[in-house]
Scaffold this motif. Structure first.
Motif, PDB file in Angstrom:
ATOM      1  N   GLU A   1      14.098 -23.835  -5.928  1.00 36.16           N
ATOM      2  CA  GLU A   1      12.934 -22.973  -6.135  1.00 36.16           C
ATOM      3  C   GLU A   1      13.364 -21.523  -6.044  1.00 36.16           C
ATOM      4  OE1 GLU A   1       8.567 -22.214  -4.067  1.00 36.16           O
ATOM      5  OE2 GLU A   1      10.001 -23.521  -3.101  1.00 36.16           O
ATOM      6  N   VAL A   2      12.716 -20.673  -6.845  1.00 36.67           N
ATOM      7  CA  VAL A   2      12.940 -19.235  -6.778  1.00 36.67           C
ATOM      8  C   VAL A   2      11.585 -18.569  -6.680  1.00 36.67           C
ATOM      9  CG1 VAL A   2      13.852 -17.196  -7.950  1.00 36.67           C
ATOM     10  CG2 VAL A   2      15.026 -19.383  -8.159  1.00 36.67           C
ATOM     11  N   GLU A   3      11.433 -17.727  -5.672  1.00 32.15           N
ATOM     12  CA  GLU A   3      10.184 -17.000  -5.504  1.00 32.15           C
ATOM     13  C   GLU A   3      10.541 -15.574  -5.115  1.00 32.15           C
ATOM     14  OE1 GLU A   3       6.056 -17.328  -2.956  1.00 32.15           O
ATOM     15  OE2 GLU A   3       7.302 -19.088  -3.217  1.00 32.15           O
ATOM     16  N   GLY A   4      10.320 -14.628  -6.025  1.00 32.65           N
ATOM     17  CA  GLY A   4      10.691 -13.241  -5.780  1.00 32.65           C
ATOM     18  C   GLY A   4      12.198 -13.133  -5.660  1.00 32.65           C
ATOM     19  N   LYS A   5      12.667 -12.612  -4.517  1.00 27.33           N
ATOM     20  CA  LYS A   5      14.100 -12.453  -4.279  1.00 27.33           C
ATOM     21  C   LYS A   5      14.693 -13.610  -3.483  1.00 27.33           C
ATOM     22  CE  LYS A   5      15.480  -8.383  -2.907  1.00 27.33           C
ATOM     23  NZ  LYS A   5      15.577  -7.093  -2.219  1.00 27.33           N
ATOM     24  N   ILE A   6      13.869 -14.597  -3.109  1.00 31.17           N
ATOM     25  CA  ILE A   6      14.335 -15.726  -2.299  1.00 31.17           C
ATOM     26  C   ILE A   6      14.545 -16.953  -3.192  1.00 31.17           C
ATOM     27  CG2 ILE A   6      13.806 -17.264  -0.365  1.00 31.17           C
ATOM     28  CD1 ILE A   6      14.249 -14.336   0.443  1.00 31.17           C
ATOM     29  N   ALA A   7      15.723 -17.554  -3.066  1.00 34.28           N
ATOM     30  CA  ALA A   7      16.032 -18.783  -3.807  1.00 34.28           C
ATOM     31  C   ALA A   7      16.372 -19.865  -2.795  1.00 34.28           C
ATOM     32  CB  ALA A   7      17.199 -18.563  -4.755  1.00 34.28           C
ATOM     33  N   ARG A   8      15.829 -21.048  -2.999  1.00 28.26           N
ATOM     34  CA  ARG A   8      16.162 -22.204  -2.173  1.00 28.26           C
ATOM     35  C   ARG A   8      17.113 -23.073  -2.992  1.00 28.26           C
ATOM     36  NH1 ARG A   8      11.445 -20.428  -1.384  1.00 28.26           N
ATOM     37  NH2 ARG A   8      10.539 -20.078   0.664  1.00 28.26           N
ATOM     38  N   VAL A   9      18.332 -23.259  -2.461  1.00 28.98           N
ATOM     39  CA  VAL A   9      19.372 -23.968  -3.190  1.00 28.98           C
ATOM     40  C   VAL A   9      19.989 -25.031  -2.284  1.00 28.98           C
ATOM     41  CG1 VAL A   9      19.919 -21.945  -4.602  1.00 28.98           C
ATOM     42  CG2 VAL A   9      21.215 -22.354  -2.527  1.00 28.98           C
ATOM     43  N   ASN A  10      20.638 -25.998  -2.908  1.00 27.39           N
ATOM     44  CA  ASN A  10      21.434 -26.997  -2.205  1.00 27.39           C
ATOM     45  C   ASN A  10      22.860 -26.856  -2.726  1.00 27.39           C
ATOM     46  OD1 ASN A  10      19.317 -28.266  -0.745  1.00 27.39           O
ATOM     47  ND2 ASN A  10      18.670 -29.222  -2.644  1.00 27.39           N
ATOM     48  N   VAL A  11      23.815 -26.615  -1.823  1.00 25.51           N
ATOM     49  CA  VAL A  11      25.217 -26.503  -2.187  1.00 25.51           C
ATOM     50  C   VAL A  11      25.919 -27.735  -1.641  1.00 25.51           C
ATOM     51  CG1 VAL A  11      27.322 -25.128  -2.011  1.00 25.51           C
ATOM     52  CG2 VAL A  11      25.096 -23.981  -2.125  1.00 25.51           C
ATOM     53  N   ASN A  12      26.376 -28.587  -2.536  1.00 23.75           N
ATOM     54  CA  ASN A  12      26.995 -29.867  -2.169  1.00 23.75           C
ATOM     55  C   ASN A  12      26.102 -30.639  -1.203  1.00 23.75           C
ATOM     56  OD1 ASN A  12      29.128 -29.234  -3.795  1.00 23.75           O
ATOM     57  ND2 ASN A  12      30.528 -28.763  -2.148  1.00 23.75           N
ATOM     58  N   GLY A  13      24.781 -30.594  -1.455  1.00 23.90           N
ATOM     59  CA  GLY A  13      23.825 -31.344  -0.661  1.00 23.90           C
ATOM     60  C   GLY A  13      23.338 -30.641   0.594  1.00 23.90           C
TER      61      GLY A  13
ATOM     62  N   PRO B   1      21.218 -27.662   2.256  1.00 28.10           N
ATOM     63  CA  PRO B   1      20.190 -26.703   1.827  1.00 28.10           C
ATOM     64  C   PRO B   1      20.447 -25.295   2.384  1.00 28.10           C
ATOM     65  CG  PRO B   1      19.345 -28.087   3.566  1.00 28.10           C
ATOM     66  CD  PRO B   1      20.715 -28.605   3.242  1.00 28.10           C
ATOM     67  N   PHE B   2      20.208 -24.288   1.539  1.00 22.70           N
ATOM     68  CA  PHE B   2      20.325 -22.887   1.918  1.00 22.70           C
ATOM     69  C   PHE B   2      19.149 -22.127   1.348  1.00 22.70           C
ATOM     70  CE2 PHE B   2      24.729 -24.312   1.867  1.00 22.70           C
ATOM     71  CZ  PHE B   2      25.215 -23.794   3.050  1.00 22.70           C
ATOM     72  N   GLU B   3      18.743 -21.083   2.033  1.00 24.74           N
ATOM     73  CA  GLU B   3      17.760 -20.143   1.504  1.00 24.74           C
ATOM     74  C   GLU B   3      18.498 -18.817   1.391  1.00 24.74           C
ATOM     75  OE1 GLU B   3      13.972 -18.305   3.476  1.00 24.74           O
ATOM     76  OE2 GLU B   3      13.487 -20.284   2.672  1.00 24.74           O
TER      77      GLU B   3
ATOM     78  N   GLY C   1      27.772 -22.249  11.741  1.00 24.47           N
ATOM     79  CA  GLY C   1      26.580 -22.959  12.202  1.00 24.47           C
ATOM     80  C   GLY C   1      26.478 -24.384  11.707  1.00 24.47           C
ATOM     81  N   ALA C   2      27.397 -24.832  10.849  1.00 22.92           N
ATOM     82  CA  ALA C   2      27.362 -26.213  10.358  1.00 22.92           C
ATOM     83  C   ALA C   2      27.704 -27.172  11.498  1.00 22.92           C
ATOM     84  CB  ALA C   2      28.340 -26.404   9.200  1.00 22.92           C
ATOM     85  N   VAL C   3      26.959 -28.256  11.620  1.00 20.66           N
ATOM     86  CA  VAL C   3      27.229 -29.256  12.656  1.00 20.66           C
ATOM     87  C   VAL C   3      28.458 -30.063  12.223  1.00 20.66           C
ATOM     88  CG1 VAL C   3      26.352 -31.271  13.887  1.00 20.66           C
ATOM     89  CG2 VAL C   3      24.818 -29.386  13.315  1.00 20.66           C
TER      90      VAL C   3
END
Length: 159
Positions: free
Chosen positions: A19-31, A33-35, A152-154
């Motif tokens: 999803e992209v809303e304004g300047k914020i994009a929600r993406v999944n990199v190799n599964g 999730p990142f905002e 911060g990745a577990v």
């Protein structure tokens, strides 16, 4: 979702734009999730298909924007020797900085004491000993040697 495949310094990454809303994009990199925040919002007049809807439907984003906005290496794909498991019960051991897993000194079921070196993480050409911050039993290992991890990745959990 729109999916892009990138190769950065010889490492393959699959980026799904949720999803992209304004300047914020929600993406999944190799599964994973990142905002991310882009430097400037998508111009809906030039790219109407990229504008986010009010209902939050999945829409693609320009492929260059997430790469430029995220200078840190994403998590790499799991190695077949030890598949990534779901997080186990207990306290997570997180990566203190982005890097590459060089060694995992424990396995699921091992008992560890406070201060035991559980993972060796290479970051900025230096070996970093990641120590257990609490005593217990290793309940899951979520990384493999050679994986790239974000801060911060577990990496594993100790129950």
């Amino acid at each position: 979702m729109k999916t892009y495949k990138y190769k950065v310094q010889g490492v393959d990454y699959e980026v799904e734009i949720a999803e992209v809303e304004g300047k914020i994009a929600r993406v999944n990199v190799n599964g994973i999730p990142f905002e991310i925040e882009m430097q400037k919002p998508i111009n809906a007049a030039k790219h109407p298909a990229l504008a986010a809807t009010k209902r939050g439907a999945a829409t693609p984003v320009q492929p260059a924007a997430p790469v430029a906005a995220a200078p840190v290496q994403p998590v790499a794909k799991p190695q077949p020797a030890q598949p990534a498991a779901a997080a186990g019960a207990g306290t997570p051991v997180k990566a203190p900085l982005p890097g590459t897993i060089n060694a995992i000194n424990v396995k699921v079921g091992d008992t560890v004491a406070v201060g035991d070196v559980v993972v060796i993480l290479e970051a900025m050409k230096m070996q970093n000993n990641i120590e257990a911050e609490n005593a217990g039993t290793v309940t899951s290992i979520l990384v493999n040697p050679g994986d790239s991890v974000m801060e911060g990745a577990v990496m594993l959990t100790i129950g």
